[in-house]
Design a protein around this motif. Structure first.
Motif, PDB file in Angstrom:
ATOM      1  N   LEU A  41       0.831  -1.206   0.000  1.00 33.96           N
ATOM      2  CA  LEU A  41       0.000   0.000   0.000  1.00 33.96           C
ATOM      3  C   LEU A  41       0.866   1.258   0.000  1.00 33.96           C
ATOM      4  O   LEU A  41       0.551   2.233  -0.686  1.00 33.96           O
ATOM      5  N   LYS A  42       1.955   1.247   0.745  1.00 38.67           N
ATOM      6  CA  LYS A  42       2.870   2.399   0.770  1.00 38.67           C
ATOM      7  C   LYS A  42       3.510   2.607  -0.606  1.00 38.67           C
ATOM      8  O   LYS A  42       3.707   3.746  -1.031  1.00 38.67           O
ATOM      9  N   LYS A  43       3.810   1.535  -1.321  1.00 38.17           N
ATOM     10  CA  LYS A  43       4.361   1.653  -2.678  1.00 38.17           C
ATOM     11  C   LYS A  43       3.357   2.342  -3.600  1.00 38.17           C
ATOM     12  O   LYS A  43       3.733   3.196  -4.408  1.00 38.17           O
ATOM     13  N   ILE A  44       2.102   1.967  -3.494  1.00 36.73           N
ATOM     14  CA  ILE A  44       1.052   2.595  -4.313  1.00 36.73           C
ATOM     15  C   ILE A  44       0.946   4.082  -3.978  1.00 36.73           C
ATOM     16  O   ILE A  44       0.880   4.929  -4.874  1.00 36.73           O
ATOM     17  N   GLU A  45       0.945   4.415  -2.692  1.00 34.62           N
ATOM     18  CA  GLU A  45       0.887   5.829  -2.297  1.00 34.62           C
ATOM     19  C   GLU A  45       2.054   6.608  -2.901  1.00 34.62           C
ATOM     20  O   GLU A  45       1.860   7.709  -3.433  1.00 34.62           O
ATOM     21  N   PHE A  46       3.251   6.058  -2.823  1.00 35.03           N
ATOM     22  CA  PHE A  46       4.439   6.721  -3.360  1.00 35.03           C
ATOM     23  C   PHE A  46       4.300   6.940  -4.871  1.00 35.03           C
ATOM     24  O   PHE A  46       4.577   8.026  -5.372  1.00 35.03           O
ATOM     25  N   LYS A  47       3.852   5.912  -5.591  1.00 33.78           N
ATOM     26  CA  LYS A  47       3.664   6.028  -7.045  1.00 33.78           C
ATOM     27  C   LYS A  47       2.651   7.108  -7.410  1.00 33.78           C
ATOM     28  O   LYS A  47       2.728   7.717  -8.456  1.00 33.78           O
ATOM     29  N   MET A  48       1.675   7.331  -6.504  1.00 34.42           N
ATOM     30  CA  MET A  48       0.630   8.317  -6.771  1.00 34.42           C
ATOM     31  C   MET A  48       0.984   9.711  -6.235  1.00 34.42           C
ATOM     32  O   MET A  48       0.146  10.601  -6.230  1.00 34.42           O
ATOM     33  N   GLY A  49       2.226   9.884  -5.784  1.00 29.79           N
ATOM     34  CA  GLY A  49       2.696  11.213  -5.417  1.00 29.79           C
ATOM     35  C   GLY A  49       2.653  11.567  -3.949  1.00 29.79           C
ATOM     36  O   GLY A  49       2.868  12.718  -3.580  1.00 29.79           O
ATOM     37  N   ARG A  50       2.382  10.620  -3.106  1.00 30.19           N
ATOM     38  CA  ARG A  50       2.365  10.923  -1.671  1.00 30.19           C
ATOM     39  C   ARG A  50       3.791  11.094  -1.177  1.00 30.19           C
ATOM     40  O   ARG A  50       4.678  10.311  -1.498  1.00 30.19           O
ATOM     41  N   LYS A  51       4.003  12.133  -0.398  1.00 27.40           N
ATOM     42  CA  LYS A  51       5.301  12.396   0.221  1.00 27.40           C
ATOM     43  C   LYS A  51       5.262  11.906   1.665  1.00 27.40           C
ATOM     44  O   LYS A  51       4.219  11.839   2.279  1.00 27.40           O
ATOM     45  N   LYS A  52       6.404  11.613   2.204  1.00 27.58           N
ATOM     46  CA  LYS A  52       6.499  11.192   3.610  1.00 27.58           C
ATOM     47  C   LYS A  52       6.198  12.394   4.492  1.00 27.58           C
ATOM     48  O   LYS A  52       6.923  13.357   4.525  1.00 27.58           O
ATOM     49  N   ASP A  53       5.056  12.338   5.190  1.00 28.42           N
ATOM     50  CA  ASP A  53       4.637  13.428   6.069  1.00 28.42           C
ATOM     51  C   ASP A  53       4.896  13.050   7.516  1.00 28.42           C
ATOM     52  O   ASP A  53       4.627  11.934   7.919  1.00 28.42           O
ATOM     53  N   LEU A  54       5.370  14.005   8.270  1.00 33.39           N
ATOM     54  CA  LEU A  54       5.501  13.778   9.706  1.00 33.39           C
ATOM     55  C   LEU A  54       4.248  14.234  10.437  1.00 33.39           C
ATOM     56  O   LEU A  54       4.022  13.861  11.572  1.00 33.39           O
ATOM     57  N   CYS A  55       3.444  15.072   9.773  1.00 33.49           N
ATOM     58  CA  CYS A  55       2.208  15.523  10.385  1.00 33.49           C
ATOM     59  C   CYS A  55       1.063  15.348   9.384  1.00 33.49           C
ATOM     60  O   CYS A  55       1.291  15.138   8.201  1.00 33.49           O
ATOM     61  N   LEU A  56      -0.139  15.434   9.877  1.00 27.90           N
ATOM     62  CA  LEU A  56      -1.304  15.280   9.018  1.00 27.90           C
ATOM     63  C   LEU A  56      -1.467  16.508   8.134  1.00 27.90           C
ATOM     64  O   LEU A  56      -1.340  17.636   8.603  1.00 27.90           O
ATOM     65  N   SER A  57      -1.728  16.268   6.857  1.00 26.88           N
ATOM     66  CA  SER A  57      -1.877  17.364   5.901  1.00 26.88           C
ATOM     67  C   SER A  57      -2.621  16.846   4.678  1.00 26.88           C
ATOM     68  O   SER A  57      -2.885  15.650   4.561  1.00 26.88           O
ATOM     69  N   ASP A  58      -2.940  17.762   3.761  1.00 22.43           N
ATOM     70  CA  ASP A  58      -3.523  17.340   2.496  1.00 22.43           C
ATOM     71  C   ASP A  58      -2.550  16.380   1.805  1.00 22.43           C
ATOM     72  O   ASP A  58      -1.337  16.528   1.909  1.00 22.43           O
ATOM     73  N   ARG A  59      -3.097  15.398   1.102  1.00 24.07           N
ATOM     74  CA  ARG A  59      -2.262  14.420   0.417  1.00 24.07           C
ATOM     75  C   ARG A  59      -3.047  13.831  -0.740  1.00 24.07           C
ATOM     76  O   ARG A  59      -4.278  13.783  -0.689  1.00 24.07           O
ATOM     77  N   PRO A  60      -2.338  13.358  -1.774  1.00 20.42           N
ATOM     78  CA  PRO A  60      -3.062  12.834  -2.939  1.00 20.42           C
ATOM     79  C   PRO A  60      -3.786  11.517  -2.655  1.00 20.42           C
ATOM     80  O   PRO A  60      -4.804  11.228  -3.277  1.00 20.42           O
ATOM     81  N   ILE A  61      -3.252  10.723  -1.723  1.00 21.66           N
ATOM     82  CA  ILE A  61      -3.872   9.430  -1.403  1.00 21.66           C
ATOM     83  C   ILE A  61      -3.401   8.978  -0.022  1.00 21.66           C
ATOM     84  O   ILE A  61      -2.297   9.309   0.406  1.00 21.66           O
ATOM     85  N   ASP A  62      -4.261   8.230   0.626  1.00 22.70           N
ATOM     86  CA  ASP A  62      -3.926   7.658   1.931  1.00 22.70           C
ATOM     87  C   ASP A  62      -4.593   6.287   2.002  1.00 22.70           C
ATOM     88  O   ASP A  62      -5.817   6.201   2.030  1.00 22.70           O
ATOM     89  N   LEU A  63      -3.805   5.249   1.983  1.00 23.91           N
ATOM     90  CA  LEU A  63      -4.319   3.882   2.039  1.00 23.91           C
ATOM     91  C   LEU A  63      -3.967   3.284   3.394  1.00 23.91           C
ATOM     92  O   LEU A  63      -2.806   3.273   3.784  1.00 23.91           O
ATOM     93  N   ASP A  64      -4.974   2.811   4.111  1.00 24.52           N
ATOM     94  CA  ASP A  64      -4.760   2.248   5.436  1.00 24.52           C
ATOM     95  C   ASP A  64      -5.361   0.846   5.528  1.00 24.52           C
ATOM     96  O   ASP A  64      -6.371   0.557   4.887  1.00 24.52           O
ATOM     97  N   ILE A  65      -4.760   0.032   6.368  1.00 22.93           N
ATOM     98  CA  ILE A  65      -5.373  -1.228   6.768  1.00 22.93           C
ATOM     99  C   ILE A  65      -6.114  -0.911   8.057  1.00 22.93           C
ATOM    100  O   ILE A  65      -5.489  -0.561   9.061  1.00 22.93           O
ATOM    101  N   VAL A  66      -7.417  -1.011   8.027  1.00 21.04           N
ATOM    102  CA  VAL A  66      -8.209  -0.688   9.211  1.00 21.04           C
ATOM    103  C   VAL A  66      -8.437  -1.953  10.032  1.00 21.04           C
ATOM    104  O   VAL A  66      -8.189  -1.985  11.232  1.00 21.04           O
ATOM    105  N   PHE A  67      -8.918  -2.993   9.373  1.00 26.00           N
ATOM    106  CA  PHE A  67      -9.119  -4.297  10.014  1.00 26.00           C
ATOM    107  C   PHE A  67      -8.473  -5.351   9.126  1.00 26.00           C
ATOM    108  O   PHE A  67      -8.382  -5.191   7.913  1.00 26.00           O
ATOM    109  N   TYR A  68      -8.033  -6.416   9.733  1.00 27.36           N
ATOM    110  CA  TYR A  68      -7.496  -7.570   9.010  1.00 27.36           C
ATOM    111  C   TYR A  68      -8.083  -8.778   9.718  1.00 27.36           C
ATOM    112  O   TYR A  68      -7.546  -9.215  10.746  1.00 27.36           O
ATOM    113  N   GLU A  69      -9.237  -9.233   9.208  1.00 26.46           N
ATOM    114  CA  GLU A  69     -10.041 -10.247   9.893  1.00 26.46           C
ATOM    115  C   GLU A  69     -10.278  -9.780  11.327  1.00 26.46           C
ATOM    116  O   GLU A  69     -10.623  -8.623  11.537  1.00 26.46           O
ATOM    117  N   ASP A  70     -10.063 -10.626  12.323  1.00 26.77           N
ATOM    118  CA  ASP A  70     -10.240 -10.185  13.707  1.00 26.77           C
ATOM    119  C   ASP A  70      -8.888 -10.018  14.414  1.00 26.77           C
ATOM    120  O   ASP A  70      -8.790 -10.058  15.634  1.00 26.77           O
TER     121      ASP A  70
END
Length: 143
Positions: free
Chosen positions: A48-77
């Motif tokens: 997921l981080k590779k996809i974000e990087f390809k789509m222009g996401r920069k490494k942020d230390l704080c929350l800000s506007d960004r082109p994409i944010d992919l998270d794993i919220v749940f993974y089964e239980d």
């Protein structure tokens, strides 16, 4: 997502929300995707981080506007914690843009830490979620 070794099983509607935790004139578009994959949680996270990087996401230390944010919220239980990944996502239940679309595609889901049904959590936090200004923009998406 098509680059992942994963099968998309369900998609929520797309939701528009105001940013949380920081000020911005921009709104965000959010959706929840249920996938089936053979990847471990850490391997999926790295993909997921590779996809974000390809789509222009920069490494942020704080929350800000960004082109994409992919998270794993749940993974089964699973309950998992490492230096770079925590499952379930630690702020998932605070966020209407996570809970509402997740309920749309998994109405009987139980949150692994509390054991509560997500619909119960939504009911408990209804006023908080209303303040977040979430709005569905699409009908149900087809795979």
């Amino acid at each position: 997502m098509q680059e992942l070794p994963a099968q998309i099983e369900k998609l929520s509607k797309i939701y528009e929300t105001r940013p949380l935790y920081f000020e911005s004139k921009n709104y965000f578009y959010n959706l929840v995707v249920k996938i089936r994959t053979f990847l471990s949680p850490l391997a999926l996270f790295l993909e997921l981080k590779k996809i974000e990087f390809k789509m222009g996401r920069k490494k942020d230390l704080c929350l800000s506007d960004r082109p994409i944010d992919l998270d794993i919220v749940f993974y089964e239980d699973l309950r998992f914690s490492s230096a770079i990944l925590k499952i379930p996502h630690p702020r998932a239940l605070e966020r209407a843009f996570v809970v509402i679309p997740t309920l749309e595609i998994e109405p009987d889901l139980r949150e692994p830490v509390t054991g509560k049904k997500l619909c119960e959590i939504k009911q408990e936090r209804e006023k908080e979620y209303l303040k977040q200004g979430i709005k569905a923009l699409t009908e149900e998406l087809k795979i």
